[in-house]
Design an enzyme around this catalytic site. Structure first.
Site, PDB file in Angstrom:
ATOM      1  N   ASP A  51       0.885  -1.167   0.000  1.00 51.72           N
ATOM      2  CA  ASP A  51       0.000   0.000   0.000  1.00 51.72           C
ATOM      3  C   ASP A  51       0.919   1.211   0.000  1.00 51.72           C
ATOM      4  OD1 ASP A  51      -1.628   2.115   0.351  1.00 51.72           O
ATOM      5  OD2 ASP A  51      -2.518   1.444   2.248  1.00 51.72           O
ATOM      6  N   ASN A  87       7.756   4.655 -10.609  1.00 52.37           N
ATOM      7  CA  ASN A  87       6.431   4.908 -10.043  1.00 52.37           C
ATOM      8  C   ASN A  87       5.424   4.875 -11.174  1.00 52.37           C
ATOM      9  OD1 ASN A  87       6.697   5.339  -7.137  1.00 52.37           O
ATOM     10  ND2 ASN A  87       8.057   7.021  -7.723  1.00 52.37           N
ATOM     11  N   TYR A 106      -7.300  14.503 -10.251  1.00 51.91           N
ATOM     12  CA  TYR A 106      -6.326  13.656 -10.935  1.00 51.91           C
ATOM     13  C   TYR A 106      -5.221  14.508 -11.582  1.00 51.91           C
ATOM     14  CZ  TYR A 106      -4.663  10.229 -14.439  1.00 51.91           C
ATOM     15  OH  TYR A 106      -3.900   9.406 -15.228  1.00 51.91           O
TER      16      TYR A 106
END
Lengths: 269, 268
Positions: free
Chosen positions: A84, A110, A176
């Site tokens: 997580d 990432n 976003y």
């Protein structure tokens, strides 16, 4: 030189070019299309690859396992990690595990991409926080865990994948887009912070890609998007994987850069 | 195709301007190392011969075409000669360019001729070369153009006139080539190199990279892998993009190494 400045050591060209043989990589968000492409590309280039979930869901873990299997079938060391990335303790454990396994961490990708879109009136603070956490806090925590481990060996390649919405506006994507723009700020600041530690931090700004949740997974939406793109097609995740390898294999003079992998989408007015 | 192979340029032909020295020579060696045949152009035959000898020395294939890239007819002859000798042009690298007389001088002192020469050297030359190779590339439905700009194509410089203007022109010329000929299979991207000193004096002038964020200057060979990537199928997703290779210079602001520590003020 008249002063006491000592230049950073010069790198040697890698031989063969673009080889990542002997290096250890961690791909966070490795079950999603870009993460899978990055993980398999890094493995093809010779790296051992740990594939981690972004948010530790059961479906995501299943996908991560399957990507780790692909890495294995390419003959490279592999790890599938339940992570997580919005939780510092979980992040610390995952990074410790990678270094325990391979003794090093050379490459962090990432690759998490948590798409969410709604009119701002419907983005309440808890939704906002969830979107920011998954898209911005997660890469921040992963960089934070990678930093000291890379500094210890004075070598690191951090590659943050962001959406074109980091630099262009689309209705309903306030949270976003803000998160992805935030990753660009993170990228530039860390590039400077770690510039003299042998660590480069760059971003690949990826156009709408095949399989992208909400944008690239609905045939009608894909057709409508493709029509307005110069290439008349969405981005193939494999091309993002190749770009990840190019940056991972870079000799270290490219840092703080945002590189568009968007087939000219943002080159046009 | 497996990934390492996507970076290869076997059987491709690269036409590279400014191939006689510096970054051009380094790119020529990298292209040859990736398997390509290199046609090198530049004004000075002696330096081109040296580059070609180095390429052949590492087992590569090179031909040389002394060319003034600001001369339209000479550029057409360069393309024709490359096609005649090597049969095709897969990649054009517009690398020739540099500062011109009048760069660094106060604008009031700049003559019309100096301006024209500077813009011709860095911008018009790239247009001439692109225009000359495009019919061949669009006919075959594939090709790659790599334009070399500069950090000064993205930022201003004191009394730097033709160089910044023409290099900024290169960045945007790249975008329009990408948008216009991408649908025909021609990808165009751009490299913006930072500080790559070619001499000991230049290295000393830049204090060995003291004011570059990564703490060193660029090495000519580092341009090679970037150029090879952009020329190869591994860059299939990139079109219209400019990549700065500058040790973090363009993403920084403020004194080199500045790392302020400021506590967030609490509301009382």
């Amino acid at each position: 030189m008249a002063d006491d400045f000592i230049p950073r050591p010069n790198p040697e060209p890698s031989d063969p070019a673009f080889s990542l043989e002997g290096q250890a990589a961690l791909v966070v968000g490795g079950g999603a299309p870009l993460g899978r492409a990055a993980a398999t590309a890094l493995a093809e280039a010779g790296a051992d690859v740990a594939v981690a979930t972004l948010r530790a869901g059961a479906t995501e873990l299943m996908r991560v396992n399957s990507v780790a299997n692909e890495v294995w079938s390419l003959g490279r060391g592999n790890l599938a990690l339940t992570l997580d990335a919005t939780d510092p303790t979980s992040v610390e454990a995952a990074f410790a595990r990678v270094v325990a396994e391979w003794g090093r961490l050379d490459i962090l990708v990432n690759a998490g991409d948590a798409v969410q879109a709604a009119p701002l009136e419907r983005i309440d603070p808890s939704t906002w926080r969830a979107v920011i956490d998954a898209n911005l806090l997660a890469p921040t925590l992963c960089c934070r865990a990678a930093g000291p481990r890379m500094q210890a060996r004075e070598y690191g390649r951090i590659i943050n994948l962001v959406s074109v919405l980091a630099s262009r506006g689309v209705a309903n994507t306030a949270a976003y887009a803000a998160a992805h723009s935030g990753v660009l700020g993170l990228t530039r600041a860390l590039a400077q912070e770690w510039a003299r530690s042998g660590i480069t931090v760059n971003a690949l700004q990826v156009g709408f890609y095949e399989g992208q949740a909400g944008f690239g997974d609905d045939p009608q939406q894909v057709e409508a998007l493709a029509r307005m793109l110069p290439a008349r097609a969405l981005i193939d995740p494999a091309d993002v994987g190749a770009a990840v390898v190019a940056l991972a294999a870079d000799s270290g003079f490219i840092t703080g850069e945002v590189i568009a992998v968007d087939a000219a989408a943002t080159a046009r007015v | 195709m497996a990934l390492p192979d996507r970076f290869r340029l076997d059987d491709r032909v690269v036409l590279l301007t400014g191939a006689g020295r510096g970054l051009g020579r380094a790119m020529a060696l990298a292209f040859a190392d990736a398997g390509a045949a290199v046609a090198g152009a530049a004004r000075t035959p002696d330096q081109l011969e040296e580059t070609a000898a180095l390429v052949r020395g590492q087992g590569g294939r090179a031909s040389i075409i002394p060319t003034d890239v600001t001369d339209s007819a000479a550029v057409q002859a360069m393309v024709d000669a490359t096609l005649a000798e090597l049969g095709r042009i897969d990649v054009l690298v517009n690398n020739a360019g540099g500062s011109a007389e009048g760069d660094g001088e106060p604008l009031e002192q700049l003559t019309d001729e100096q301006w024209q020469r500077g813009v011709n050297l860095n911008l018009t030359s790239q247009m001439l070369c692109a225009r000359a190779v495009l019919p061949h590339m669009t006919e075959r439905g594939s090709g790659v153009i790599i334009n070399v700009a500069s950090g000064f194509g993205l930022r201003g410089g004191r009394h730097n006139w033709m160089y910044v203007s023409s290099k900024a022109g290169v960045v945007n010329f790249t975008r329009s080539l990408a948008v216009s000929y991408g649908p025909d299979g021609v990808r165009t991207n751009c490299i913006a190199p930072g500080i790559f000193p070619h001499t000991e004096q230049a290295l000393a002038r830049w204090r060995g990279g003291k004011y570059i964020p990564v703490g060193r200057v660029g090495l000519a060979w580092e341009m090679g892998p970037l150029a090879v990537w952009l020329a190869s199928d591994a860059a299939a997703g990139l079109n219209g993009e400019t990549i700065a290779q500058d040790g973090g210079g363009l993403s920084a602001i403020g004194p080199t190494g500045w790392a302020p520590v400021v506590a967030l003020e609490e509301a009382d």
